[in-house]
Design a protein around this motif. Sequence first.
Motif, short mmCIF file in Angstrom:
data_model
loop_
_atom_site.label_atom_id
_atom_site.label_comp_id
_atom_site.label_asym_id
_atom_site.label_seq_id
_atom_site.Cartn_x
_atom_site.Cartn_y
_atom_site.Cartn_z
N ASN A 113 62.10 50.87 73.91
CA ASN A 113 63.15 49.98 74.42
C ASN A 113 62.62 48.56 74.55
N GLY A 114 63.42 47.68 75.11
CA GLY A 114 63.10 46.27 75.23
C GLY A 114 61.92 45.96 76.14
N GLU A 115 61.47 46.92 76.93
CA GLU A 115 60.31 46.71 77.79
C GLU A 115 59.00 46.88 77.02
N ASP A 116 59.05 47.47 75.86
CA ASP A 116 57.86 47.64 75.03
C ASP A 116 57.57 46.35 74.26
N ALA A 117 56.30 46.13 73.93
CA ALA A 117 55.92 44.96 73.16
C ALA A 117 56.59 45.01 71.79
N GLN A 118 57.26 43.95 71.43
CA GLN A 118 57.92 43.85 70.13
C GLN A 118 56.95 43.19 69.16
N LEU A 119 56.38 43.97 68.26
CA LEU A 119 55.37 43.47 67.34
C LEU A 119 55.97 43.05 66.01
N ASN A 120 55.39 42.03 65.41
CA ASN A 120 55.77 41.58 64.08
C ASN A 120 54.54 41.67 63.19
N VAL A 121 54.44 42.75 62.43
CA VAL A 121 53.34 42.93 61.49
C VAL A 121 53.88 43.31 60.10
N GLN A 122 55.15 42.96 59.85
CA GLN A 122 55.77 43.36 58.58
C GLN A 122 55.41 42.46 57.40
N ASN A 123 54.73 41.34 57.65
CA ASN A 123 54.42 40.40 56.57
C ASN A 123 53.07 40.62 55.93
N GLY A 124 52.55 41.82 56.06
CA GLY A 124 51.26 42.13 55.46
C GLY A 124 50.75 43.47 55.94
N ILE A 125 49.47 43.69 55.77
CA ILE A 125 48.84 44.94 56.18
C ILE A 125 48.26 44.75 57.59
N PRO A 126 48.74 45.52 58.57
CA PRO A 126 48.18 45.40 59.92
C PRO A 126 46.70 45.74 59.94
N ARG A 127 45.97 45.04 60.79
CA ARG A 127 44.54 45.28 60.94
C ARG A 127 44.25 45.41 62.43
N PHE A 128 43.68 46.54 62.83
CA PHE A 128 43.27 46.79 64.20
C PHE A 128 41.77 46.91 64.19
N TYR A 129 41.08 46.01 64.86
CA TYR A 129 39.62 46.01 64.78
C TYR A 129 39.00 45.56 66.10
N ILE A 130 37.71 45.75 66.20
CA ILE A 130 36.96 45.31 67.38
C ILE A 130 36.11 44.12 66.98
N MET A 131 36.19 43.06 67.79
CA MET A 131 35.35 41.88 67.56
C MET A 131 34.49 41.69 68.80
N GLN A 132 33.22 41.39 68.59
CA GLN A 132 32.30 41.17 69.70
C GLN A 132 32.06 39.67 69.81
N LEU A 133 32.36 39.14 70.99
CA LEU A 133 32.15 37.72 71.24
C LEU A 133 31.01 37.56 72.23
N HIS A 134 30.12 36.62 71.94
CA HIS A 134 28.93 36.39 72.76
C HIS A 134 29.08 35.10 73.56
N ASN A 135 29.02 35.22 74.88
CA ASN A 135 28.98 34.09 75.80
C ASN A 135 29.81 32.89 75.32
N LYS A 136 31.09 33.09 75.18
CA LYS A 136 31.99 32.05 74.68
C LYS A 136 32.14 30.89 75.64
N GLY A 137 31.81 31.09 76.91
CA GLY A 137 31.94 30.00 77.88
C GLY A 137 33.39 29.71 78.19
N GLN A 138 33.63 28.48 78.68
CA GLN A 138 34.98 28.11 79.10
C GLN A 138 35.38 26.73 78.61
N ARG A 139 34.76 26.27 77.52
CA ARG A 139 35.09 24.97 76.94
C ARG A 139 35.73 25.18 75.56
N PHE A 140 36.73 24.34 75.26
CA PHE A 140 37.35 24.42 73.94
C PHE A 140 37.92 23.07 73.55
N HIS A 141 38.07 22.87 72.26
CA HIS A 141 38.72 21.67 71.75
C HIS A 141 39.63 21.98 70.57
#
Length: 139
Positions: A12-40
């Motif tokens: 129903n409408g309470e579930d996340a509505q995903l849009n992955v129809q424009n290609g092949i969905p990819r579900f993966y794990i990424m490991q991020l190292h000490n990203k901190g809290q600064r960005f530009h």
Amino acid sequence: MIFPSGDAQVFNGEDAQLNVQNGIPRFYIMQLHNKGQRFHKITRHERCTQCLGSLEGKDWLMVVCPPYNDIDNPVLEELATFPIPGNCFIKLEVVTWHAGPYCNHEFVDFYNLELSDTNVLDYFTHDFITSHQLVFEML
């Protein structure tokens, strides 16, 4: 959702509505190292939604800007930072500007659901150093 045996699962409408129809969905794990809290830099994807979450239950931060902004220039005044609890995941709507995930942990494994070519063909980035000579720090 987990349903007792025999109960029907209803989407129903309470579930996340995903849009992955424009290609092949990819579900993966990424490991991020000490990203901190600064960005530009802030990025958006025009062909799919994106889902992110922490595997180890570690809290993290995400910066977003509404998707209705100009294609090349996110509205600076509409940037918002959100602390994300480690037991939650988020869904970014198509064309939502985002920076992150960020954290001060030594490393965090995140799961990521997007298209297989999102980071190649659907990756639009705005650099605030170039446009405004700004670097942001989340507190």
